[in-house]
Design a protein around this motif. Structure first.
Motif, PDB file in Angstrom:
ATOM      1  N   GLU A 248       0.806  -1.279   0.099  1.00 20.90           N
ATOM      2  CA  GLU A 248       0.174  -0.142   0.068  1.00 20.90           C
ATOM      3  C   GLU A 248       0.824   1.250  -0.005  1.00 20.90           C
ATOM      4  OE1 GLU A 248      -2.939   0.115   3.035  1.00 20.90           O
ATOM      5  OE2 GLU A 248      -2.987  -2.197   2.876  1.00 20.90           O
ATOM      6  N   LEU A 249       1.986   1.223   0.562  1.00 18.11           N
ATOM      7  CA  LEU A 249       2.918   2.594   1.037  1.00 18.11           C
ATOM      8  C   LEU A 249       3.507   2.683  -0.555  1.00 18.11           C
ATOM      9  CD1 LEU A 249       4.496   1.582   4.570  1.00 18.11           C
ATOM     10  CD2 LEU A 249       2.762   3.494   3.768  1.00 18.11           C
ATOM     11  N   MET A 250       4.049   1.542  -1.135  1.00 16.94           N
ATOM     12  CA  MET A 250       4.539   1.801  -2.537  1.00 16.94           C
ATOM     13  C   MET A 250       3.552   2.294  -3.515  1.00 16.94           C
ATOM     14  SD  MET A 250       6.869  -1.440  -3.265  1.00 16.94           S
ATOM     15  CE  MET A 250       8.361  -1.809  -2.047  1.00 16.94           C
ATOM     16  N   ALA A 251       2.108   1.965  -3.421  1.00 20.60           N
ATOM     17  CA  ALA A 251       1.167   2.171  -4.393  1.00 20.60           C
ATOM     18  C   ALA A 251       1.076   3.723  -4.042  1.00 20.60           C
ATOM     19  CB  ALA A 251       0.024   1.376  -4.092  1.00 20.60           C
ATOM     20  N   GLU A 252       1.052   4.288  -3.012  1.00 25.21           N
ATOM     21  CA  GLU A 252       0.733   5.644  -2.314  1.00 25.21           C
ATOM     22  C   GLU A 252       1.886   6.837  -2.772  1.00 25.21           C
ATOM     23  OE1 GLU A 252      -0.238   5.606   1.527  1.00 25.21           O
ATOM     24  OE2 GLU A 252      -2.318   4.357   1.287  1.00 25.21           O
ATOM     25  N   ALA A 253       3.192   6.177  -3.040  1.00 21.57           N
ATOM     26  CA  ALA A 253       4.084   6.842  -3.042  1.00 21.57           C
ATOM     27  C   ALA A 253       4.492   7.302  -4.628  1.00 21.57           C
ATOM     28  CB  ALA A 253       5.535   6.389  -2.559  1.00 21.57           C
ATOM     29  N   ASP A 254       5.369   8.379  -4.958  1.00 18.15           N
ATOM     30  CA  ASP A 254       5.745   8.955  -5.968  1.00 18.15           C
ATOM     31  C   ASP A 254       7.035   8.681  -6.223  1.00 18.15           C
ATOM     32  OD1 ASP A 254       3.089  10.372  -6.729  1.00 18.15           O
ATOM     33  OD2 ASP A 254       3.716  11.409  -5.041  1.00 18.15           O
ATOM     34  N   LEU A 255       7.896   8.527  -5.144  1.00 22.40           N
ATOM     35  CA  LEU A 255       9.421   8.308  -5.282  1.00 22.40           C
ATOM     36  C   LEU A 255       9.718   7.389  -4.322  1.00 22.40           C
ATOM     37  CD1 LEU A 255      12.347   8.809  -6.536  1.00 22.40           C
ATOM     38  CD2 LEU A 255      12.266  10.743  -5.224  1.00 22.40           C
ATOM     39  N   ALA A 256      10.696   6.531  -4.373  1.00 25.89           N
ATOM     40  CA  ALA A 256      11.397   5.566  -3.128  1.00 25.89           C
ATOM     41  C   ALA A 256      12.665   5.713  -3.190  1.00 25.89           C
ATOM     42  CB  ALA A 256      10.861   4.063  -3.475  1.00 25.89           C
ATOM     43  N   ILE A 257      13.366   5.733  -1.958  1.00 25.17           N
ATOM     44  CA  ILE A 257      14.790   5.694  -1.636  1.00 25.17           C
ATOM     45  C   ILE A 257      15.030   4.318  -1.075  1.00 25.17           C
ATOM     46  CG2 ILE A 257      16.777   6.895  -0.790  1.00 25.17           C
ATOM     47  CD1 ILE A 257      14.935   9.471  -0.777  1.00 25.17           C
ATOM     48  N   GLY A 258      15.941   3.415  -1.617  1.00 22.31           N
ATOM     49  CA  GLY A 258      16.203   2.133  -0.914  1.00 22.31           C
ATOM     50  C   GLY A 258      17.221   1.458  -1.438  1.00 22.31           C
ATOM     51  N   ALA A 259      17.526   0.165  -1.277  1.00 20.76           N
ATOM     52  CA  ALA A 259      18.761  -0.574  -1.706  1.00 20.76           C
ATOM     53  C   ALA A 259      18.093  -1.586  -2.772  1.00 20.76           C
ATOM     54  CB  ALA A 259      19.359  -1.243  -0.489  1.00 20.76           C
ATOM     55  N   GLY A 260      19.024  -2.437  -3.246  1.00 20.68           N
ATOM     56  CA  GLY A 260      18.744  -3.584  -4.078  1.00 20.68           C
ATOM     57  C   GLY A 260      17.771  -4.738  -3.410  1.00 20.68           C
ATOM     58  N   GLY A 261      17.888  -5.839  -3.821  1.00 23.59           N
ATOM     59  CA  GLY A 261      17.376  -7.045  -3.271  1.00 23.59           C
ATOM     60  C   GLY A 261      16.040  -7.347  -3.745  1.00 23.59           C
ATOM     61  N   THR A 262      15.162  -8.082  -3.013  1.00 24.67           N
ATOM     62  CA  THR A 262      13.864  -8.382  -3.439  1.00 24.67           C
ATOM     63  C   THR A 262      13.073  -7.265  -3.629  1.00 24.67           C
ATOM     64  OG1 THR A 262      14.090 -10.486  -2.336  1.00 24.67           O
ATOM     65  CG2 THR A 262      12.014  -9.803  -2.704  1.00 24.67           C
ATOM     66  N   THR A 263      13.280  -6.166  -2.721  1.00 19.98           N
ATOM     67  CA  THR A 263      12.426  -5.180  -2.698  1.00 19.98           C
ATOM     68  C   THR A 263      12.439  -4.108  -4.119  1.00 19.98           C
ATOM     69  OG1 THR A 263      12.515  -4.601  -0.335  1.00 19.98           O
ATOM     70  CG2 THR A 263      11.553  -2.764  -1.482  1.00 19.98           C
TER      71      THR A 263
END
Length: 354
Positions: A248-263
């Motif tokens: 849900e948080l991904m669906a609501e966001a316009d931009l993410a900041i994160g690492a690699g991996g499964t996510t």
């Protein structure tokens, strides 16, 4: 039908191997398949979590350190076989483990009709019937040519993504696509190098920043008190600890900041543009390729990425609507080509078009 899965989680290797195996296990269970896990009790394991999901776990005891697995593969195989022999038969043994290779696989393979390997490193030989590598990489068809038998079936690329059902079921919001109103920051449950704090410092240092910021981390994060304090100083930042609302948080966001991996693949499937940092060596090739393909905005190895670099990346994306739009368009194409239940259908010998 019965399937055995050999995989581990720990503070050192993370939880990604077990979590993607759980996706496959849950898909198979919905079709009446019995799934059994074989895991070692390393610090940071997910044995209790697997059992809470309703899957039995046989706990291995042959080694005290994960670093010993590669040299002690024979003991690992022997103990796994002892557990396997407690059942009448196995249709599949699935192994998802960087420290096990063709030697372990050759020892265990006679005790199942089929052996499937899940890998993404292409750095060691395998002795298996099927190999799954769900990552988007250059020359993916050639990476395993010298590492598997000629008759091994290769399932390569994000078409075969093992994706949690919550991401498939979560409705995508109609984003403006070329503007940023909400940012999601997440570097996994433990984030040992404190990238979350670095990203938040970058966001809060930007003048006139008006974004809503969602921060996701786990209770095992050693900097959780530091994060809580920073969040308390900013009304527009919400901290989620051990949340089950990631899709849900991904669906609501316009931009993410994160690492690699499964996510990474979850963000891509949710069509969420992302600024990425490499926090493990095996993420480098994938993230650089995704950057070249226009799926992410990759900054490089985390130890070389400073707060100012993240600030500049946010400013460039927010100030260049066409760049953000291109990323969103590319991610829409990515989503269209994912068949998230292909692997379980393949194992069940249901209809596929390959």
């Amino acid at each position: 039908m019965r399937v055995g899965i050999r995989s581990d989680a720990s503070n050192q290797i993370g939880t990604g191997h077990v979590r993607r195996c759980l996706v496959l296990a849950e898909q198979l269970r919905t079709q009446g398949v019995e799934v059994i896990f074989f895991c070692y009790h390393f610090p940071g394991n997910l044995i209790s979590y697997i059992e809470e999901k309703g899957f039995p776990v046989h706990v291995l005891s042959h080694s005290t350190m994960i670093a010993n697995l590669r040299s002690n593969w024979r003991k690992d195989a022997e103990e796994t076989i002892e557990f396997i022999r407690q059942y009448p038969c196995f249709d599949y043994i699935v192994v998802d483990h960087y420290d096990l290779d063709y030697r372990w696989e050759a020892a265990v393979k006679p005790f199942a009709d089929q052996l499937m390997v899940i890998d993404d490193l292409a750095n060691r030989r395998h002795y298996c019937d099927i190999l799954l590598d769900q990552n988007l990489l250059p020359n993916k068809q050639k990476r395993y040519q010298s590492l598997v038998r000629p008759d091994t079936v290769l399932l390569l690329g994000p078409r075969y993504l093992l994706l949690r059902e919550e991401f498939v079921m979560t409705k995508l919001y109609e984003r403006k696509r070329n503007t940023i109103a909400r940012i999601l920051v997440s570097f996994g449950g433990s984030d040992p190098t404190n990238e979350t704090y670095k990203a938040l410092r970058a966001i809060t240092q930007l003048q006139d920043q008006h974004w809503q910021v969602d921060v996701v981390t786990g209770t095992s994060n050693q900097q959780i008190k530091e994060l809580r304090h920073l969040v308390e100083l900013h009304e527009n930042i919400q901290l989620y600890e051990q949340t089950n609302r990631m899709s849900e948080l991904m669906a609501e966001a316009d931009l993410a900041i994160g690492a690699g991996g499964t996510t990474t693949w979850e963000r891509c499937f949710m069509q969420l543009p992302a600024i990425t940092l490499e926090v493990a060596d095996n993420q480098s090739e994938i993230l650089n390729h995704l950057h070249a393909k226009g799926f992410v905005y990759h900054l490089g190895k985390n130890s070389k990425v400073k707060t100012v670099d993240i600030k500049e990346a946010i400013c460039r994306l927010s100030g260049t609507p066409s760049l953000l739009q291109r990323m969103a368009d590319r991610l829409a194409y990515f989503r269209e080509n994912v068949d998230h239940r292909y692997v379980s259908r393949f194992m069940l010998k249901e209809g596929t078009d390959d």
